[in-house]
Enzyme design. Sequence first.
Site, PDB file in Angstrom:
ATOM      1  N   ASP A   1       0.822  -1.217   0.000  1.00 15.83           N
ATOM      2  CA  ASP A   1       0.000   0.000   0.000  1.00 15.83           C
ATOM      3  C   ASP A   1       0.855   1.267   0.000  1.00 15.83           C
ATOM      4  O   ASP A   1       0.385   2.353   0.337  1.00 15.83           O
ATOM      5  CB  ASP A   1      -0.941   0.012   1.205  1.00 15.83           C
ATOM      6  CG  ASP A   1      -0.192  -0.050   2.532  1.00 15.83           C
ATOM      7  OD1 ASP A   1       1.039  -0.268   2.512  1.00 15.83           O
ATOM      8  OD2 ASP A   1      -0.825   0.111   3.589  1.00 15.83           O
TER       9      ASP A   1
ATOM     10  N   HIS B   1      24.626   3.988 -19.393  1.00 18.15           N
ATOM     11  CA  HIS B   1      23.535   4.202 -18.446  1.00 18.15           C
ATOM     12  C   HIS B   1      23.779   3.467 -17.134  1.00 18.15           C
ATOM     13  O   HIS B   1      22.841   3.003 -16.489  1.00 18.15           O
ATOM     14  CB  HIS B   1      22.199   3.785 -19.066  1.00 18.15           C
ATOM     15  CG  HIS B   1      21.748   4.697 -20.164  1.00 18.15           C
ATOM     16  ND1 HIS B   1      20.812   4.336 -21.107  1.00 18.15           N
ATOM     17  CD2 HIS B   1      22.124   5.961 -20.492  1.00 18.15           C
ATOM     18  CE1 HIS B   1      20.610   5.337 -21.955  1.00 18.15           C
ATOM     19  NE2 HIS B   1      21.411   6.329 -21.602  1.00 18.15           N
TER      20      HIS B   1
ATOM     21  N   ASP C   1      26.893  11.879 -14.100  1.00 20.80           N
ATOM     22  CA  ASP C   1      25.822  12.410 -14.945  1.00 20.80           C
ATOM     23  C   ASP C   1      24.615  12.569 -14.030  1.00 20.80           C
ATOM     24  O   ASP C   1      23.979  11.579 -13.643  1.00 20.80           O
ATOM     25  CB  ASP C   1      25.544  11.431 -16.089  1.00 20.80           C
ATOM     26  CG  ASP C   1      24.552  11.974 -17.112  1.00 20.80           C
ATOM     27  OD1 ASP C   1      23.736  12.838 -16.746  1.00 20.80           O
ATOM     28  OD2 ASP C   1      24.580  11.509 -18.270  1.00 20.80           O
TER      29      ASP C   1
ATOM     30  N   ASP D   1      20.525  18.639 -16.600  1.00 22.21           N
ATOM     31  CA  ASP D   1      21.199  17.402 -17.010  1.00 22.21           C
ATOM     32  C   ASP D   1      22.654  17.747 -17.279  1.00 22.21           C
ATOM     33  O   ASP D   1      22.990  18.283 -18.336  1.00 22.21           O
ATOM     34  CB  ASP D   1      20.502  16.844 -18.250  1.00 22.21           C
ATOM     35  CG  ASP D   1      21.053  15.495 -18.684  1.00 22.21           C
ATOM     36  OD1 ASP D   1      21.933  14.954 -17.999  1.00 22.21           O
ATOM     37  OD2 ASP D   1      20.589  14.985 -19.718  1.00 22.21           O
TER      38      ASP D   1
ATOM     39  N   HIS E   1      26.769   7.527 -29.223  1.00 27.58           N
ATOM     40  CA  HIS E   1      25.503   8.210 -28.939  1.00 27.58           C
ATOM     41  C   HIS E   1      25.487   9.595 -29.577  1.00 27.58           C
ATOM     42  O   HIS E   1      26.502  10.103 -30.053  1.00 27.58           O
ATOM     43  CB  HIS E   1      25.240   8.292 -27.431  1.00 27.58           C
ATOM     44  CG  HIS E   1      26.266   9.055 -26.648  1.00 27.58           C
ATOM     45  ND1 HIS E   1      26.294  10.435 -26.601  1.00 27.58           N
ATOM     46  CD2 HIS E   1      27.289   8.636 -25.857  1.00 27.58           C
ATOM     47  CE1 HIS E   1      27.281  10.827 -25.809  1.00 27.58           C
ATOM     48  NE2 HIS E   1      27.915   9.751 -25.349  1.00 27.58           N
TER      49      HIS E   1
ATOM     50  N   HIS F   1      20.189  16.330 -26.695  1.00 29.11           N
ATOM     51  CA  HIS F   1      18.755  16.071 -26.763  1.00 29.11           C
ATOM     52  C   HIS F   1      18.029  17.297 -26.227  1.00 29.11           C
ATOM     53  O   HIS F   1      18.605  18.145 -25.547  1.00 29.11           O
ATOM     54  CB  HIS F   1      18.383  14.818 -25.957  1.00 29.11           C
ATOM     55  CG  HIS F   1      18.875  14.835 -24.527  1.00 29.11           C
ATOM     56  ND1 HIS F   1      18.253  15.551 -23.522  1.00 29.11           N
ATOM     57  CD2 HIS F   1      19.946  14.224 -23.936  1.00 29.11           C
ATOM     58  CE1 HIS F   1      18.902  15.378 -22.388  1.00 29.11           C
ATOM     59  NE2 HIS F   1      19.941  14.587 -22.600  1.00 29.11           N
TER      60      HIS F   1
ATOM     61  N   HIS G   1      14.561  14.173 -21.240  1.00 29.73           N
ATOM     62  CA  HIS G   1      14.551  14.024 -22.695  1.00 29.73           C
ATOM     63  C   HIS G   1      13.221  14.619 -23.148  1.00 29.73           C
ATOM     64  O   HIS G   1      12.199  13.937 -23.192  1.00 29.73           O
ATOM     65  CB  HIS G   1      14.684  12.548 -23.096  1.00 29.73           C
ATOM     66  CG  HIS G   1      16.012  11.970 -22.751  1.00 29.73           C
ATOM     67  ND1 HIS G   1      16.187  10.685 -22.300  1.00 29.73           N
ATOM     68  CD2 HIS G   1      17.262  12.519 -22.759  1.00 29.73           C
ATOM     69  CE1 HIS G   1      17.472  10.459 -22.068  1.00 29.73           C
ATOM     70  NE2 HIS G   1      18.136  11.565 -22.342  1.00 29.73           N
TER      71      HIS G   1
ATOM     72  N   GLU H   1      26.657  17.051 -25.178  1.00 26.39           N
ATOM     73  CA  GLU H   1      27.325  16.046 -24.352  1.00 26.39           C
ATOM     74  C   GLU H   1      28.178  15.061 -25.145  1.00 26.39           C
ATOM     75  O   GLU H   1      27.871  13.862 -25.180  1.00 26.39           O
ATOM     76  CB  GLU H   1      26.293  15.282 -23.530  1.00 26.39           C
ATOM     77  CG  GLU H   1      25.103  14.746 -24.328  1.00 26.39           C
ATOM     78  CD  GLU H   1      24.129  13.977 -23.452  1.00 26.39           C
ATOM     79  OE1 GLU H   1      24.548  12.999 -22.812  1.00 26.39           O
ATOM     80  OE2 GLU H   1      22.948  14.359 -23.419  1.00 26.39           O
TER      81      GLU H   1
ATOM     82  N   TYR I   1      34.605   6.572 -24.933  1.00 24.61           N
ATOM     83  CA  TYR I   1      34.517   5.414 -24.039  1.00 24.61           C
ATOM     84  C   TYR I   1      35.408   4.326 -24.621  1.00 24.61           C
ATOM     85  O   TYR I   1      35.106   3.789 -25.692  1.00 24.61           O
ATOM     86  CB  TYR I   1      33.065   4.941 -23.927  1.00 24.61           C
ATOM     87  CG  TYR I   1      32.096   6.083 -23.725  1.00 24.61           C
ATOM     88  CD1 TYR I   1      31.821   6.595 -22.462  1.00 24.61           C
ATOM     89  CD2 TYR I   1      31.499   6.699 -24.829  1.00 24.61           C
ATOM     90  CE1 TYR I   1      30.970   7.680 -22.290  1.00 24.61           C
ATOM     91  CE2 TYR I   1      30.638   7.772 -24.668  1.00 24.61           C
ATOM     92  CZ  TYR I   1      30.382   8.265 -23.406  1.00 24.61           C
ATOM     93  OH  TYR I   1      29.539   9.344 -23.248  1.00 24.61           O
TER      94      TYR I   1
ATOM     95  N   ARG J   1      32.713  11.938 -20.407  1.00 28.07           N
ATOM     96  CA  ARG J   1      31.623  12.694 -21.032  1.00 28.07           C
ATOM     97  C   ARG J   1      31.572  14.066 -20.364  1.00 28.07           C
ATOM     98  O   ARG J   1      31.757  14.172 -19.141  1.00 28.07           O
ATOM     99  CB  ARG J   1      30.280  11.971 -20.889  1.00 28.07           C
ATOM    100  CG  ARG J   1      29.138  12.650 -21.628  1.00 28.07           C
ATOM    101  CD  ARG J   1      27.924  11.726 -21.811  1.00 28.07           C
ATOM    102  NE  ARG J   1      27.297  11.274 -20.586  1.00 28.07           N
ATOM    103  CZ  ARG J   1      27.381  10.021 -20.111  1.00 28.07           C
ATOM    104  NH1 ARG J   1      28.102   9.110 -20.776  1.00 28.07           N
ATOM    105  NH2 ARG J   1      26.775   9.671 -18.998  1.00 28.07           N
TER     106      ARG J   1
ATOM    107  N   GLU K   1      28.955  17.366 -20.321  1.00 25.53           N
ATOM    108  CA  GLU K   1      27.603  17.747 -20.748  1.00 25.53           C
ATOM    109  C   GLU K   1      27.169  19.044 -20.085  1.00 25.53           C
ATOM    110  O   GLU K   1      27.303  19.205 -18.866  1.00 25.53           O
ATOM    111  CB  GLU K   1      26.621  16.642 -20.377  1.00 25.53           C
ATOM    112  CG  GLU K   1      25.172  16.948 -20.722  1.00 25.53           C
ATOM    113  CD  GLU K   1      24.231  15.835 -20.305  1.00 25.53           C
ATOM    114  OE1 GLU K   1      23.120  15.780 -20.851  1.00 25.53           O
ATOM    115  OE2 GLU K   1      24.608  15.016 -19.434  1.00 25.53           O
TER     116      GLU K   1
END
Length: 442
Positions: free
Chosen positions: A34, A240, A257, A268, A351, A355, A362, A389, A393, A410, A412
């Site tokens: 609950d 991620h 990040d 971000d 990538h 964005h 996003h 960003e 890697y 990275r 960003e």
Amino acid sequence: MNPFAARRARLAAAIEPGAVAVLATAPEALRNADSEYPYRHDSYFYYLTGFTEPESVLVLVAANGGTPARSILFCREKNVEREIWEGFRHGPEAARTAFGFDEAYPIGELDAQMARLLADAPALYYANAHSPAFDAQVAGWLKAVRGQSRSGVTAPARIHHLLPLLDEMRLLKDDVEQTLMAKSASIAGAAHLRAMRAAKPGMFEYEIEAELLYEFRRNGAQFPAYTPIVASGANACILHYNANNAQTRDGDLVLIDAGCEFDSYASDITRTFPVNGRFSAPQKTLYELVLRAQEAALAAIVPGRRYSDFHDAAVDVLVEGMLELGLLDKAKYGSVENVLAERAHAQFYMHGTGHWLGLDVHDAGVYRDLARDDKPSRPLLAGMALTVEPGIYVRPAPGVPEQFWNIGIRIEDDVIVDDGGARVLSGAAPKTVAEIEALMGN
């Protein structure tokens, strides 16, 4: 006119005369047993209303001839007893006054009222196929209206998807939105600064994450904008990664990040830094390559240029660096153009360079110019908000110089497109090698 009322007026003017638009907020969701997840309203609904309570629906009726447009809110009734357990509720009358609606009713009256509001309306706009439960509710309204056909009542002849209209509206941030986004980025930048100062070899990633979350909440941010990434060493090569449970080691880079949500608007930001305060030579080489790529991308953000241009600018710099550093075989590929033709750079950079950013991390909006048959990348306009960003890697692999193995970087920033170019909102977080080493050395 408050910004929410102004947006409602714009949307009402964009739909067919006399048409009805309906938008529901997000439902509450059980976490387990609950216990519910912390409630977060639907972004589209908030954009038009500013109203944050669950069990709420907005209805807009477009102007038609001499009949003016109307905005109608359906929400929970005032209930003092439930407020003891769950907190304050506006109730319809207080919500109508506070948020500038023309009318407001209890949510329990929605079905009956919609059968009346849709009678003889030429068209219905709603978030089609967005929620099976709401689709079924809309079908019930239409059935109720069609049941009155013998009395001469007609149901809407056209059903339109509402969200694409709102996507285009949300792409351009007004002054209120830009102020909130700047505040969100300022808080997040201070959190990155705090994390850098706190980080030491041997700390666990979650300890560094705790510094971020403390700074977010201490400065009034209501939530993280997404699950923070605190990735040390080889974990930084997982795009991620968010387990955040590894112990940092002397010599590791830490990639953070993380952004926060302030009054519903997201930031971000990504920064990468050495946990011991000093970049090694290979780390510095790759870091400065990524920083040059970001600088090239920022310079390409100009109203009128294509969205894809800043990604292309970053990739050109990164690929040239990959060839010079031996990450890619220069004898094999020969030129940046050949690398791009074979997408060989995707081994190290897989990538996009940014964005949209706003109410969602996003954010809403398409990246293509749908007005053209060939659908190229859309032109940038003043008022758009986005991230920039680039990264690199390097996983262990045959032919890859070992000195670069397990380095993930990275950088960003959050940006508003201005008439003069890119206005960076997240500059509070240091990002040059000299700035980072000076901060951590002190």
